[in-house]
Design an enzyme around this catalytic site. Structure first.
Site, mmCIF file in Angstrom:
data_model
loop_
_atom_site.group_PDB
_atom_site.id
_atom_site.type_symbol
_atom_site.label_atom_id
_atom_site.label_comp_id
_atom_site.label_asym_id
_atom_site.label_seq_id
_atom_site.Cartn_x
_atom_site.Cartn_y
_atom_site.Cartn_z
ATOM 1 C CB THR A 1 -0.914 0.033 1.240
ATOM 2 O OG1 THR A 1 -0.102 -0.068 2.425
ATOM 3 C CG2 THR A 1 -1.922 -1.098 1.215
ATOM 4 N NE ARG B 1 4.220 7.262 -3.281
ATOM 5 C CZ ARG B 1 3.242 7.554 -2.430
ATOM 6 N NH1 ARG B 1 2.421 6.596 -2.019
ATOM 7 N NH2 ARG B 1 3.092 8.790 -1.981
ATOM 8 C CG ASP C 1 -4.286 0.728 -2.813
ATOM 9 O OD1 ASP C 1 -5.339 0.567 -3.468
ATOM 10 O OD2 ASP C 1 -3.942 1.826 -2.330
ATOM 11 C CD GLU D 1 -0.713 3.724 -8.899
ATOM 12 O OE1 GLU D 1 -0.108 3.000 -8.091
ATOM 13 O OE2 GLU D 1 -1.198 4.829 -8.619
ATOM 14 C CG HIS E 1 -2.846 4.932 -5.326
ATOM 15 N ND1 HIS E 1 -1.649 5.240 -5.938
ATOM 16 C CD2 HIS E 1 -2.702 5.307 -4.031
ATOM 17 C CE1 HIS E 1 -0.823 5.791 -5.053
ATOM 18 N NE2 HIS E 1 -1.446 5.829 -3.891
#
Length: 335
Positions: free
Chosen positions: A244, A246, A269, A274, A293
């Site tokens: 959760t 980076r 997450d 991304e 995210h």
């Protein structure tokens, strides 16, 4: 500074509305003068410059423009920045500190939902929830534990990488489980680890011993790819990786290989890049959960940030101090 310091906001309008509902603005106006209730979404227009010229405390948030020496030059009365979000690193030029500006962050408020999400991911991961969901979709009702990795969070070993704000909140929440907790953080001493109720180990030992690994380290030049092929290979069969923090902390190619093989499970997450490419196998693997995210404050969680920002502003207006001050030396090691 005047008895009632003049305050302005810079952030996106949606998060401003969520973080600072009307009752909270009323509370803030009791000890400050709010120059304009609407947030500045840019700092270059004549209107923005006029507001900055009068601002003594600037409350920033998600979507705020970068604050640099030029910005401070347009705000000769500015004394403090209160960041009603997580890390200040994306918006704050270190040169701001050279100009005598004090900085506070509401990252500790944002840490709560992130740690809640990470804890839930560890529990769901060890319960093999994603694998059972996939099985249920295929069988339309059959539950079969054969071939599953070890199931459950009872008397397991959980490794936490990074005693950041989120990491420490995660350590607190992990006390609700019957688990041994390991911590890897080069800035934590054995004595401090003892106070936190955890065992301090290096990264490789943590990977070897943990049934679940939760990542909470900051992304710096030194931590990029810190969990690579070697670290992943040390993790025991069926171990769960929760990230959760980076995405770039983990080598995506190496992790993908382990997940495609089915040897590890993951709740992610954050990913790198991304979002992942549309053809990434991680979207459809039964042992992987990817969320977009969402661990940080969203929806009704965002108001926590505004409440802490108002509390920090009140403290600074009263005595010129912050409870959650971010110093220049912190920038290199915070998330």
């Amino acid at each position: 500074m005047s008895r009632h310091p003049r305050v302005a906001f810079t952030m996106n309008r949606e998060d401003h509305a969520s973080a600072f509902p009307a009752p909270l603005l009323v509370e803030l106006s009791a000890f400050t003068e709010i120059i304009t209730p609407e947030p500045l979404t840019e700092l270059s227009s004549a209107q923005a410059r006029a507001v900055l010229a009068e601002t003594e405390i600037l409350i920033t948030g998600w979507g705020a423009p970068r604050i640099d020496a030029a910005t401070i030059g347009m705000a000769p009365r500015l004394r403090a920045i209160v960041h009603a979000a997580g890390t200040v690193r994306p918006i704050l030029d270190p040169a701001v500190y050279d100009l005598g500006i004090r900085v506070s962050s509401c990252a500790s408020a944002n840490a709560v939902p992130v740690a809640e999400f990470a804890l839930a991911s560890v529990v769901f991961g060890l319960k093999r929830a994603s694998r059972f969901v996939a099985q249920l979709r295929d069988t339309k009702g059959v539950r079969d534990v054969r071939g599953m990795p070890p199931i459950g969070a009872n008397r397991v070993v959980i490794g936490v990488i990074g005693a950041s704000r989120v990491g420490r909140e995660m350590l607190r929440m992990l006390r609700t489980l019957d688990a041994e907790v390991l911590l890897c953080d080069p800035y934590v001493s054995p004595a401090q680890a003892a106070e936190l109720g955890v065992t301090l180990v290096d990264l490789h030992e943590l990977c070897r011993r943990s049934d679940a690994v939760s990542v909470h380290a900051p992304l710096t030049d030194q931590t990029v790819g810190m969990i690579g092929a070697q670290e992943l290979s040390l993790m025991r069969d069926g171990a769960v990786l929760v990230n959760t923090a980076r995405g770039a902390l983990v080598d995506t190619a190496a992790l993908t290989a382990e997940l495609v093989s089915g040897r590890l499970d993951a709740y992610l997450d954050v990913v790198h890049p991304e979002p992942l490419p549309a053809d990434s196998p991680l979207y459809t693997l039964p042992n992987v959960v990817i969320t977009p995210h969402i661990a940080g404050a969203l929806g009704n969680e965002v108001v926590r940030l505004g409440e802490l920002a108002v509390a920090e502003t009140a403290r600074f207006a009263a005595d010129g101090t912050f409870e959650h001050e971010v110093r220049s030396v912190d920038l290199a090691i915070i998330a």
